[in-house]
Scaffold this motif. Structure first.
Motif, PDB file in Angstrom:
ATOM      1  N   ILE A  27      -3.487  -5.696 -10.346  1.00 15.53           N
ATOM      2  CA  ILE A  27      -3.791  -5.695  -9.008  1.00 15.53           C
ATOM      3  C   ILE A  27      -2.898  -5.272  -8.011  1.00 15.53           C
ATOM      4  O   ILE A  27      -2.873  -4.289  -7.037  1.00 15.53           O
ATOM      5  CB  ILE A  27      -4.332  -6.932  -8.438  1.00 15.53           C
ATOM      6  N   ALA A  28      -1.373  -5.525  -8.337  1.00 11.55           N
ATOM      7  CA  ALA A  28      -0.342  -5.355  -7.424  1.00 11.55           C
ATOM      8  C   ALA A  28      -0.169  -3.787  -7.814  1.00 11.55           C
ATOM      9  O   ALA A  28       0.268  -2.916  -6.477  1.00 11.55           O
ATOM     10  CB  ALA A  28       0.723  -6.136  -7.796  1.00 11.55           C
ATOM     11  N   PHE A  29      -0.332  -3.314  -8.807  1.00 12.85           N
ATOM     12  CA  PHE A  29       0.108  -1.776  -9.337  1.00 12.85           C
ATOM     13  C   PHE A  29      -0.899  -0.738  -8.618  1.00 12.85           C
ATOM     14  O   PHE A  29      -0.628   0.157  -7.849  1.00 12.85           O
ATOM     15  CB  PHE A  29       0.125  -1.701 -10.555  1.00 12.85           C
ATOM     16  N   MET A  30      -2.284  -1.264  -8.635  1.00 16.90           N
ATOM     17  CA  MET A  30      -3.350  -0.648  -8.069  1.00 16.90           C
ATOM     18  C   MET A  30      -2.993  -0.638  -6.378  1.00 16.90           C
ATOM     19  O   MET A  30      -3.507   0.317  -5.675  1.00 16.90           O
ATOM     20  CB  MET A  30      -4.944  -0.953  -8.463  1.00 16.90           C
ATOM     21  N   ALA A  31      -2.768  -1.607  -5.860  1.00 15.78           N
ATOM     22  CA  ALA A  31      -2.637  -1.743  -4.575  1.00 15.78           C
ATOM     23  C   ALA A  31      -1.302  -0.794  -4.147  1.00 15.78           C
ATOM     24  O   ALA A  31      -1.565  -0.243  -3.016  1.00 15.78           O
ATOM     25  CB  ALA A  31      -2.142  -3.094  -4.103  1.00 15.78           C
ATOM     26  N   LEU A  32      -0.410  -0.651  -4.960  1.00 16.93           N
ATOM     27  CA  LEU A  32       0.651   0.198  -4.749  1.00 16.93           C
ATOM     28  C   LEU A  32       0.087   1.647  -4.674  1.00 16.93           C
ATOM     29  O   LEU A  32       0.591   2.573  -3.683  1.00 16.93           O
ATOM     30  CB  LEU A  32       1.946   0.106  -5.259  1.00 16.93           C
ATOM     31  N   LEU A  33      -0.609   2.099  -5.716  1.00 20.21           N
ATOM     32  CA  LEU A  33      -1.106   3.386  -5.718  1.00 20.21           C
ATOM     33  C   LEU A  33      -1.906   3.681  -4.722  1.00 20.21           C
ATOM     34  O   LEU A  33      -1.894   4.769  -4.043  1.00 20.21           O
ATOM     35  CB  LEU A  33      -1.724   3.412  -7.058  1.00 20.21           C
ATOM     36  N   PHE A  34      -3.019   2.644  -4.256  1.00 20.67           N
ATOM     37  CA  PHE A  34      -3.801   2.970  -3.460  1.00 20.67           C
ATOM     38  C   PHE A  34      -3.038   2.928  -1.846  1.00 20.67           C
ATOM     39  O   PHE A  34      -3.519   4.044  -0.827  1.00 20.67           O
ATOM     40  CB  PHE A  34      -4.678   1.515  -3.064  1.00 20.67           C
ATOM     41  N   GLN A  36      -0.201   4.435  -1.373  1.00 21.21           N
ATOM     42  CA  GLN A  36       0.335   5.935  -1.399  1.00 21.21           C
ATOM     43  C   GLN A  36      -0.539   6.777  -1.133  1.00 21.21           C
ATOM     44  O   GLN A  36      -0.055   7.924  -0.374  1.00 21.21           O
ATOM     45  CB  GLN A  36       1.039   6.264  -2.604  1.00 21.21           C
ATOM     46  N   TRP A  37      -1.922   6.898  -1.280  1.00 25.08           N
ATOM     47  CA  TRP A  37      -2.817   7.761  -0.962  1.00 25.08           C
ATOM     48  C   TRP A  37      -3.230   7.697   0.353  1.00 25.08           C
ATOM     49  O   TRP A  37      -3.945   8.579   0.993  1.00 25.08           O
ATOM     50  CB  TRP A  37      -4.033   7.469  -1.982  1.00 25.08           C
ATOM     51  N   THR A  38      -3.130   6.548   0.926  1.00 23.97           N
ATOM     52  CA  THR A  38      -3.840   6.390   2.313  1.00 23.97           C
ATOM     53  C   THR A  38      -2.618   6.289   3.475  1.00 23.97           C
ATOM     54  O   THR A  38      -1.721   5.793   3.069  1.00 23.97           O
ATOM     55  CB  THR A  38      -4.710   5.211   2.429  1.00 23.97           C
ATOM     56  N   GLN A  39      -2.956   6.703   4.389  1.00 21.31           N
ATOM     57  CA  GLN A  39      -2.070   6.748   5.861  1.00 21.31           C
ATOM     58  C   GLN A  39      -2.472   5.396   6.697  1.00 21.31           C
ATOM     59  O   GLN A  39      -3.646   5.113   6.801  1.00 21.31           O
ATOM     60  CB  GLN A  39      -2.146   7.759   6.824  1.00 21.31           C
ATOM     61  N   PRO A  40      -1.423   4.660   7.218  1.00 20.27           N
ATOM     62  CA  PRO A  40      -1.802   3.471   8.084  1.00 20.27           C
ATOM     63  C   PRO A  40      -2.568   3.833   9.368  1.00 20.27           C
ATOM     64  O   PRO A  40      -2.355   4.984   9.595  1.00 20.27           O
ATOM     65  CB  PRO A  40      -0.550   2.961   8.154  1.00 20.27           C
ATOM     66  N   SER A  41      -3.707   3.110   9.524  1.00 23.05           N
ATOM     67  CA  SER A  41      -4.367   3.249  10.817  1.00 23.05           C
ATOM     68  C   SER A  41      -3.475   3.051  12.050  1.00 23.05           C
ATOM     69  O   SER A  41      -3.157   2.044  12.016  1.00 23.05           O
ATOM     70  CB  SER A  41      -5.715   2.359  10.698  1.00 23.05           C
TER      71      SER A  41
END
Length: 67
Positions: A27-34, A36-41
């Motif tokens: 879960i932590a690894f997937m959160a890090l990948l996600f 990287q793909w998204t910019q903060p709002s």
């Protein structure tokens, strides 16, 4: 507790803890990948709205000091 058992935890408890750690790591690894793909709002202060002033909001100004 039987004398053949070693340690404070049973085999099933150690297995459950290992699965919990593995799942938490995934879960932590997937959160890090996600992340990287998204910019903060940034809402209205985002790059597209950087030059637009909000109605009714004053720009920050330094306080005039009177000495």
């Amino acid at each position: 507790m039987s004398s053949s058992q070693r340690g404070a935890f049973t085999r099933e408890e150690r297995k459950a803890a290992l699965w919990a750690l593995l799942i938490a790591g995934v879960i932590a690894f997937m959160a890090l990948l996600f992340q990287q793909w998204t910019q903060p709002s940034l809402g209205p202060w985002g790059a597209d709205q950087a030059a637009v002033s909000m109605p009714g909001v004053l720009d920050a100004q330094p306080v005039a000091s009177t000495l």
